[in-house]
Motif scaffolding. Structure first.
Motif, short mmCIF file in Angstrom:
data_model
loop_
_atom_site.label_atom_id
_atom_site.label_comp_id
_atom_site.label_asym_id
_atom_site.label_seq_id
_atom_site.Cartn_x
_atom_site.Cartn_y
_atom_site.Cartn_z
N PRO A 183 90.49 28.72 69.57
CA PRO A 183 91.85 29.21 69.32
C PRO A 183 92.86 28.44 70.16
O PRO A 183 92.53 27.90 71.22
N THR A 184 94.12 28.41 69.68
CA THR A 184 95.15 27.55 70.26
C THR A 184 96.37 28.35 70.70
O THR A 184 96.88 29.18 69.95
N GLY A 185 96.85 28.08 71.92
CA GLY A 185 98.12 28.59 72.40
C GLY A 185 99.12 27.44 72.52
O GLY A 185 98.76 26.27 72.38
N ILE A 186 100.39 27.77 72.79
CA ILE A 186 101.45 26.77 72.71
C ILE A 186 102.39 26.85 73.91
O ILE A 186 102.78 27.95 74.34
N ARG A 197 107.38 30.19 68.15
CA ARG A 197 108.09 31.47 67.99
C ARG A 197 107.24 32.46 67.21
O ARG A 197 107.21 33.66 67.52
N SER A 198 106.58 31.98 66.16
CA SER A 198 105.84 32.86 65.26
C SER A 198 104.66 33.54 65.94
O SER A 198 104.22 34.60 65.49
N PHE A 199 104.15 32.94 67.01
CA PHE A 199 103.00 33.51 67.68
C PHE A 199 103.31 33.96 69.11
O PHE A 199 102.41 34.13 69.93
N GLY A 200 104.60 34.17 69.38
CA GLY A 200 104.99 34.82 70.62
C GLY A 200 105.03 33.96 71.86
O GLY A 200 105.01 34.47 72.98
N TRP A 201 105.16 32.62 71.68
CA TRP A 201 105.20 31.73 72.84
C TRP A 201 106.62 31.29 73.19
O TRP A 201 106.81 30.45 74.07
N GLY A 202 107.62 31.83 72.52
CA GLY A 202 109.00 31.51 72.85
C GLY A 202 109.53 30.34 72.04
O GLY A 202 108.78 29.61 71.39
N GLY A 203 110.85 30.16 72.11
CA GLY A 203 111.49 29.16 71.29
C GLY A 203 111.94 27.92 72.01
O GLY A 203 112.49 27.01 71.40
N SER A 204 111.71 27.85 73.34
CA SER A 204 112.14 26.67 74.08
C SER A 204 111.35 26.54 75.36
O SER A 204 110.71 27.48 75.83
N GLY A 223 94.92 36.33 75.76
CA GLY A 223 95.61 36.78 74.56
C GLY A 223 94.70 37.01 73.36
O GLY A 223 93.64 36.39 73.23
N PRO A 224 95.10 37.91 72.45
CA PRO A 224 94.33 38.17 71.22
C PRO A 224 94.39 36.98 70.27
O PRO A 224 95.38 36.23 70.25
N VAL A 225 93.36 36.81 69.48
CA VAL A 225 93.28 35.71 68.51
C VAL A 225 93.61 36.24 67.12
O VAL A 225 93.09 37.27 66.69
N VAL A 226 94.50 35.53 66.42
CA VAL A 226 94.89 35.89 65.06
C VAL A 226 94.69 34.68 64.14
O VAL A 226 94.47 33.57 64.61
N ARG A 227 94.77 34.92 62.84
CA ARG A 227 94.50 33.86 61.86
C ARG A 227 95.79 33.27 61.31
O ARG A 227 96.82 33.92 61.24
N MET A 478 94.73 31.18 66.21
CA MET A 478 95.85 31.08 67.14
C MET A 478 95.77 32.19 68.18
O MET A 478 95.34 33.32 67.88
N VAL A 479 96.20 31.88 69.39
CA VAL A 479 96.32 32.89 70.45
C VAL A 479 97.74 33.44 70.44
O VAL A 479 98.70 32.66 70.44
N ARG A 480 97.88 34.75 70.43
CA ARG A 480 99.22 35.34 70.51
C ARG A 480 99.66 35.39 71.96
O ARG A 480 98.89 35.74 72.86
N GLY A 481 100.94 35.06 72.18
CA GLY A 481 101.46 35.01 73.53
C GLY A 481 102.35 36.19 73.91
O GLY A 481 102.81 36.27 75.05
N ASP A 482 102.61 37.08 72.96
CA ASP A 482 103.49 38.22 73.28
C ASP A 482 102.69 39.47 73.53
O ASP A 482 101.47 39.48 73.49
#
Length: 482
Positions: A183-186, A197-204, A223-227, A478-482
């Protein structure tokens, strides 16, 4: 209120980059100790060195690589990291913050776990680095096996960089018996950062980034993993001209189009084919032309593109320069409707049959969207009411629903209101598969982009160029960041 149900002026996705930075990267009251984090995410030394050697030598089975496994076994093995993490950094993104960020990450984990994409490409990591771990695991190395199973990836870059890495990781699915896709975080370093933004890692990229990176790595680990759906793009065009394409689009052998949809008219004797994958959006038209101008300027004069704010000012300038706002005053056919050159065929929701849909004469840009974030966090599709969804034959849009949202943008005034989220874009369709057919005339070229990476697409007046989009059978993780 917009007829489709999108409230005028109400938006959570259009917050400023400052608020994104503070919201996405503020410490939550629990101090993360640097040494404790380092201990939990750092891979055992013999694995790090073996992977580095495999990548450098481009051979995961070389004797120079295997000797690290033998040495570890002779020393009674090693304990796997609790949260093994590998980071890819695009040093050209983020207003050139990449080198500083790389140095900071190397303070928090071993330097062999931080890869600069200018020197190590993600497909090399997959082909040689992960294969090295897999080979060790097949030799009975439980540390390598557990590391492979628990590994998570961080991408520090913009949407194009994230898509590039996800595409290379997705190749693991084609191997069948290969390792599980990590899984990937950003860490957002781009201009729009819509995937982030879509996975809760912020916009900047955060202002307090030096202190917030520890929190980011902790979120990636826990973080939880989503598809996430991913979409295969096939371009089939008359042979003779080469495309200057982004990393995510590669020339391939001649590949047939879907045989269920018959092509009308003559086909050229020879065709050139390109294939790639996108995760957020694909577009044709004026928005891609503006993006192409911006990327060309950034490559020619990198000192002008020093961060998100300056990037967005340049983007706005290109929107005016390219004629987005003043098309009615222009006689240039290159600035008119896409209807002149484009036909669209789709498979609608809950349908396996291809059908043609119309293109309104006012549409100057067509966007195919997979996520509820476009153009720095806007949601041009909107939050549609149930009765409108039922009336149009749509379903509620999600990142893993197997459908793409297709919408149109008109002249600049319409696009501006859409981007301000005062109205929704022009809804065209939802589809599980799409084919665009482009034919020239007075038009000599069009512009396209995938996940923020644009290119100039030549078109022919005698033979059509086809762009076919279908869902990749396997999801990305994907890893959710929020």
């Amino acid at each position: 209120m917009d007829p489709s149900g999108t409230p005028r002026g109400s938006s959570t996705s259009g917050r400023s980059s400052l608020l994104d930075s503070l919201r996405g990267f503020t410490l939550s009251g629990v101090r993360i100790q640097k040494e404790e984090l380092r201990k939990k995410i750092t891979l055992p030394e013999y694995l790090r060195l073996a992977m580095r050697e495999a990548i450098r030598g481009k051979d995961a089975s070389a004797s120079a690589v295997v000797r690290f496994h033998e040495a570890a076994r002779a020393a009674d093995g090693a304990e796997p990291a609790e949260w093994p993490i590998v980071v890819f950094v695009n040093s050209k993104s983020g207003g050139r913050h990449g080198p500083e960020l790389k140095a900071r990450l190397e303070e928090l984990m071993a330097e062999e776990q931080v890869f600069d994409l200018s020197t190590v490409k993600p497909h090399e990591f997959v082909q040689y680095g992960l294969s090295c771990l897999e080979n060790f695991a097949s030799l009975g190395d439980t540390c390598a096996k557990q590391t492979l199973e628990k590994l998570r990836i961080v991408v520090a870059g913009g949407d194009g960089t994230v898509g590039w890495v996800l595409g290379c990781l997705g190749e693991l699915n084609k191997q069948g018996t290969g390792p599980t896709v990590p899984p990937t975080g950003i860490i957002p370093l781009g201009t729009g950062n819509d995937l982030s933004r879509s996975f809760g890692w912020g916009g900047s990229f955060p202002f307090n980034w030096k202190s917030s990176i520890k929190r980011t790595l902790d979120k990636v680990a826990r973080g939880p993993v989503v598809r996430l759906d991913s979409w295969q793009v096939l371009i089939s065009m008359p042979a003779g001209k080469k495309l200057d394409t982004p990393y995510s689009l590669k020339e391939t052998e001649e590949t047939p189009l879907d045989q269920e949809l018959e092509v009308e008219g003559e086909l050229p004797e020879k065709v050139s084919c390109y294939q790639g994958v996108f995760y957020n959006y694909f577009s044709i038209g004026m928005d891609a032309q503006v993006a192409h101008g911006f990327h060309h300027l950034r490559n020619e004069r990198p000192y002008l593109a020093r961060g998100p704010i300056s990037n967005k000012i340049i983007y706005s300038g290109y929107s005016c320069k390219q004629g987005w706002f003043f098309t009615p005053c222009s006689s240039n056919p290159g600035l008119r409707s896409l209807k002149n050159i484009l036909r669209i065929f789709i498979k609608k929701v809950n349908s396996s049959k291809w059908e043609q849909i119309s293109v309104a004469s006012s549409v100057r840009s067509i966007v195919v969207l997979n996520l509820p974030s476009y153009g720095s966090g806007r949601n041009p599709w909107g939050n549609l009411k149930p009765d409108y969804l039922e009336k149009r034959g749509f379903v509620e849009a999600r990142a893993d629903d197997g459908y793409l949202e297709i919408f149109g943008l008109k002249q600049g005034w319409h696009a501006s209101m859409v981007m301000a989220e005062l109205i929704s874009a022009k809804h065209i369709a939802q589809a599980s598969a799409i084919r665009f057919e482009l034919r020239g005339g007075e038009w000599k070229k069009s512009y396209m982009q995938m996940d923020g990476e644009p290119w100039k697409q030549p078109i022919n007046k005698e033979f059509s160029t086809f762009v076919e989009i279908k869902r990749v059978p396997h999801h990305s993780n994907m890893v959710r960041g929020d």
